[in-house]
Design a protein around this motif. Structure first.
Motif, short mmCIF file in Angstrom:
data_model
loop_
_atom_site.label_atom_id
_atom_site.label_comp_id
_atom_site.label_asym_id
_atom_site.label_seq_id
_atom_site.Cartn_x
_atom_site.Cartn_y
_atom_site.Cartn_z
N ALA A 166 -7.38 -2.44 -2.82
CA ALA A 166 -7.27 -1.49 -1.71
C ALA A 166 -8.06 -0.22 -1.98
N VAL A 167 -7.97 0.29 -3.21
CA VAL A 167 -8.71 1.51 -3.54
C VAL A 167 -10.21 1.20 -3.61
N TYR A 218 -6.08 3.75 5.19
CA TYR A 218 -7.01 4.82 4.83
C TYR A 218 -8.41 4.26 4.59
N ALA A 219 -8.50 3.07 4.00
CA ALA A 219 -9.81 2.46 3.78
C ALA A 219 -10.53 2.26 5.11
N VAL A 234 -8.28 -1.02 12.52
CA VAL A 234 -7.89 0.28 11.98
C VAL A 234 -6.63 0.82 12.63
N VAL A 235 -6.51 0.71 13.95
CA VAL A 235 -5.32 1.26 14.61
C VAL A 235 -4.07 0.47 14.24
N PRO A 236 -4.08 -0.87 14.33
CA PRO A 236 -2.88 -1.60 13.88
C PRO A 236 -2.52 -1.32 12.42
N GLN A 237 -3.55 -1.20 11.57
CA GLN A 237 -3.27 -0.94 10.16
C GLN A 237 -2.63 0.43 9.98
#
Length: 303
Positions: A166-167, A218-219, A234-237
């Motif tokens: 993830a990072v 954030y990614a 991006v929005v669902p996440q």
């Protein structure tokens, strides 16, 4: 009252009110190392709830005390344990310094990484390296961030590998290549699917599904900022970051809400954006974090 009398008065008053300061021991034992670890755990919890501004100064004092103990006599086993305790404490100090917006975080991260190597603690090194990579991402330094996440890889538990991926996705987002970012996101989710529900100790307890969703959100948020277009999902996440507890992790919840509000404002979904903006603003009142301040400033600019 003369200056001499004032100094005498203050000295007597301090002696009556303040606790005695114990001299550093000449020999260090496991109990001393355990004490360092206990203080670090308490400060980590304080950081999660109140932010780096409330923590970094006290973490620095504890770190100075812990490092000063290096002159004490100790067995090889105790020295290894001491190095591990210093690594975790230095990692916390570095993180709090970064979150508070103070100078010196990168040097403190390097100190923590050196201590983790000396302790031969791969998991502690991984934790510190990924946090140092988060700082590099925040500063836009993709090369340093990717170097740190690459150094953190290893035969770790699936939840840890999910965090590293993830990072890594956050770092890759700075380069704007959608395909490689989405591959890293998919890798993080694949590792997380194998993590299971086994009980964890120490900092591993923070590697929750909600925290992973926050990291992945954030990614994709950083990828959107780099490319100038909304990243896939991006929005669902970002909406999934609502699973982060506002009670135990108000900073993480507030940052997720601020980022979601920013995206929604830019999309013209004003009503929902205002709801999330209010959540972020309310939580920020009790959290001292330069990172959160920056996220809210960006949100307000989008509004």
């Amino acid at each position: 009252m003369s200056p001499t009398q004032r100094r005498t008065f203050l000295s007597l008053g301090a002696a009556a009110v303040l606790p005695d300061i114990a001299a550093a021991p000449s020999r260090l034992g496991t109990g001393d190392v355990h004490g360092i670890a206990q203080h670090t755990v308490a400060l980590e919890e304080w950081d999660r709830r109140s932010g780096g501004r409330a923590t970094w100064h006290f973490a620095g004092l504890e770190l100075r005390r812990a490092v000063d103990l290096s002159a004490a006599s100790m067995t090889p086993a105790v020295r290894t344990a001491w190095s591990g305790a210093v690594a975790r404490l230095a990692g916390l100090y570095a993180w709090a310094t970064f979150d508070a917006g103070e100078k010196g975080a990168a040097a403190a991260f390097d100190l923590a990484l050196d201590a983790a190597r000396e302790a031969d603690d791969a998991l502690a090194y991984c934790h510190i390296a990924t946090n140092a990579a988060r700082q590099a991402v925040h500063e836009g330094n993709a090369a340093r961030a990717l170097s740190l996440t690459a150094s953190a890889t290893g035969p770790h538990p699936p939840a840890v590998l999910a965090m590293v991926s993830a990072v890594t996705a956050q770092a890759l987002a700075l380069q704007g290549d959608i395909r490689v970012v989405m591959r890293a996101v998919a890798a993080a989710e694949a590792h997380a699917s194998r993590a299971g529900d086994s009980a964890q100790e120490g900092w591993l307890q923070t590697l929750t599904p909600a925290k992973l969703r926050s990291d992945l959100g954030y990614a994709l948020y950083r990828l959107s900022a780099t490319t100038g277009h909304l990243a896939p999902d991006v929005v669902p996440q970002l909406r999934r970051t609502a699973g982060v507890s506002a009670a135990s992790q108000p900073r993480a919840r507030a940052m997720g809400a601020a980022r979601l509000a920013t995206v929604l404002f830019r999309q013209g979904e004003v009503d929902e954006a205002r709801h999330h903006a209010a959540v972020a603003t309310d939580l920020a009142c009790a959290v001292g974090s330069a990172r959160l301040d920056a996220a809210i400033a960006e949100m307000r600019a989008a509004a």
